[in-house]
Design a protein around this motif. Structure first.
Motif, PDB file in Angstrom:
ATOM      1  N   ALA A 132       0.826  -1.212   0.000  1.00  0.00           N
ATOM      2  CA  ALA A 132       0.000   0.000   0.000  1.00  0.00           C
ATOM      3  C   ALA A 132       0.858   1.259   0.000  1.00  0.00           C
ATOM      4  O   ALA A 132       0.549   2.240  -0.688  1.00  0.00           O
ATOM      5  N   LEU A 133       1.950   1.240   0.749  1.00  0.00           N
ATOM      6  CA  LEU A 133       2.853   2.395   0.785  1.00  0.00           C
ATOM      7  C   LEU A 133       3.480   2.646  -0.578  1.00  0.00           C
ATOM      8  O   LEU A 133       3.584   3.800  -1.022  1.00  0.00           O
ATOM      9  N   GLN A 134       3.880   1.583  -1.270  1.00  0.00           N
ATOM     10  CA  GLN A 134       4.463   1.736  -2.601  1.00  0.00           C
ATOM     11  C   GLN A 134       3.433   2.260  -3.602  1.00  0.00           C
ATOM     12  O   GLN A 134       3.746   3.118  -4.445  1.00  0.00           O
ATOM     13  N   LEU A 135       2.214   1.756  -3.533  1.00  0.00           N
ATOM     14  CA  LEU A 135       1.176   2.203  -4.470  1.00  0.00           C
ATOM     15  C   LEU A 135       0.807   3.659  -4.228  1.00  0.00           C
ATOM     16  O   LEU A 135       0.550   4.405  -5.186  1.00  0.00           O
ATOM     17  N   ARG A 136       0.780   4.081  -2.972  1.00  0.00           N
ATOM     18  CA  ARG A 136       0.493   5.500  -2.685  1.00  0.00           C
ATOM     19  C   ARG A 136       1.620   6.397  -3.178  1.00  0.00           C
ATOM     20  O   ARG A 136       1.398   7.582  -3.460  1.00  0.00           O
ATOM     21  N   SER A 137       2.832   5.842  -3.284  1.00  0.00           N
ATOM     22  CA  SER A 137       3.969   6.602  -3.805  1.00  0.00           C
ATOM     23  C   SER A 137       4.070   6.521  -5.328  1.00  0.00           C
ATOM     24  O   SER A 137       5.097   6.908  -5.894  1.00  0.00           O
ATOM     25  N   ARG A 138       3.048   5.984  -5.975  1.00  0.00           N
ATOM     26  CA  ARG A 138       2.938   5.900  -7.439  1.00  0.00           C
ATOM     27  C   ARG A 138       3.972   4.976  -8.061  1.00  0.00           C
ATOM     28  O   ARG A 138       4.398   5.170  -9.211  1.00  0.00           O
ATOM     29  N   VAL A 139       4.398   3.979  -7.338  1.00  0.00           N
ATOM     30  CA  VAL A 139       5.279   2.958  -7.908  1.00  0.00           C
ATOM     31  C   VAL A 139       4.417   2.006  -8.744  1.00  0.00           C
ATOM     32  O   VAL A 139       3.339   1.614  -8.311  1.00  0.00           O
ATOM     33  N   PRO A 140       4.839   1.628  -9.961  1.00  0.00           N
ATOM     34  CA  PRO A 140       4.044   0.698 -10.786  1.00  0.00           C
ATOM     35  C   PRO A 140       3.730  -0.583 -10.022  1.00  0.00           C
ATOM     36  O   PRO A 140       4.572  -1.140  -9.319  1.00  0.00           O
ATOM     37  N   PHE A 141       2.496  -1.068 -10.203  1.00  0.00           N
ATOM     38  CA  PHE A 141       2.042  -2.185  -9.380  1.00  0.00           C
ATOM     39  C   PHE A 141       2.791  -3.471  -9.691  1.00  0.00           C
ATOM     40  O   PHE A 141       3.013  -4.301  -8.800  1.00  0.00           O
ATOM     41  N   ARG A 142       3.193  -3.690 -10.949  1.00  0.00           N
ATOM     42  CA  ARG A 142       3.924  -4.922 -11.271  1.00  0.00           C
ATOM     43  C   ARG A 142       5.292  -4.939 -10.587  1.00  0.00           C
ATOM     44  O   ARG A 142       5.730  -5.974 -10.065  1.00  0.00           O
ATOM     45  N   ARG A 143       5.970  -3.807 -10.591  1.00  0.00           N
ATOM     46  CA  ARG A 143       7.254  -3.736  -9.900  1.00  0.00           C
ATOM     47  C   ARG A 143       7.065  -3.915  -8.396  1.00  0.00           C
ATOM     48  O   ARG A 143       7.867  -4.580  -7.732  1.00  0.00           O
ATOM     49  N   THR A 144       5.973  -3.353  -7.854  1.00  0.00           N
ATOM     50  CA  THR A 144       5.696  -3.491  -6.432  1.00  0.00           C
ATOM     51  C   THR A 144       5.476  -4.944  -6.055  1.00  0.00           C
ATOM     52  O   THR A 144       6.023  -5.437  -5.052  1.00  0.00           O
TER      53      THR A 144
END
Length: 218
Positions: A132-144
């Motif tokens: 969730a923290l990565q997605l809120r930081s706009r990191v691509p979901f596949r990389r996350t």
């Protein structure tokens, strides 16, 4: 047909244990159930407000509540308890005081302890908070998902599955994407499966994150 059985409730009493322990009459069950939910929400929100370095904080694995005759014991299983204590000027005592005021209990009737999780990234809730923290930081979901599976791969688990649903990468059409590594036998009741659902509020809407971890059976 939809597969809507909750993975934890399906295995409760077999490979999954309760996180709330108490002796009470049947008529008091709804009251204690709602009170336990309030305690868990209070602890999680308090930690989110007072921990400054959220990116390196391991999060909460789970919270156990033991109710006795004149004592409520709350065990917080967290990834990095030292960071939680360092970030607070008054330590865990301030949270205990505020929690006692909410419950209307004196300090001697409430006990709060921090328990360190040996492998933080082996807990599905901690992994879901990391996603969730990565997605809120706009990191691509596949990389996350790929990086999160790599973190979980360092533990002793046999398999992991991560699923993200919603408007991924800001697309107009909501969809569901998932990634898996190893075995995650959801249809086997004796399989030691840990599960967590965690919502992530992003600029494009709410994304639903689900994590499953298949642990070694001992």
């Amino acid at each position: 047909m939809g597969r809507k059985i909750h993975p934890l409730g399906f295995r409760l009493g077999v490979s999954q244990k309760h996180y709330s322990y108490r002796f009470a009459q049947k008529r008091d069950y709804p009251k204690f159930l709602g009170r336990d939910r309030e305690i868990r929400n209070f602890v999680e929100k308090y930690i989110q407000r007072h921990v400054k370095n959220v990116s390196s904080y391991g999060g909460i694995g789970h919270i156990e509540i033991h109710r006795k005759t004149d004592l409520i014991q709350i065990d917080i299983h967290t990834g990095f308890p030292d960071l939680l204590i360092e970030e607070q000027s008054l330590g865990i005592s301030q949270m205990k005081s505020d929690l006692g005021d909410m419950l209307g209990l004196e300090s001697r009737n409430l006990r709060v302890t921090l328990i360190s999780v040996i492998q933080p990234y082996g807990e599905p809730k901690i992994l879901a908070e990391h996603v969730a923290l990565q997605l809120r930081s706009r990191v691509p979901f596949r990389r996350t998902m790929k990086k999160t599976i790599e973190l979980a791969g360092r533990t002793s688990g046999k398999g992991i599955k991560i699923q993200i649903a919603g408007r991924l990468n800001g697309s107009e059409m909501a969809r569901v994407e998932w990634a898996r590594e190893g075995r995650v036998p959801l249809q086997t009741i004796k399989a030691n499966i840990s599960y967590c659902y965690h919502p992530a509020q992003t600029i494009h809407g709410v994304l639903g994150i689900k994590t499953w971890i298949f642990r070694d059976t001992h």
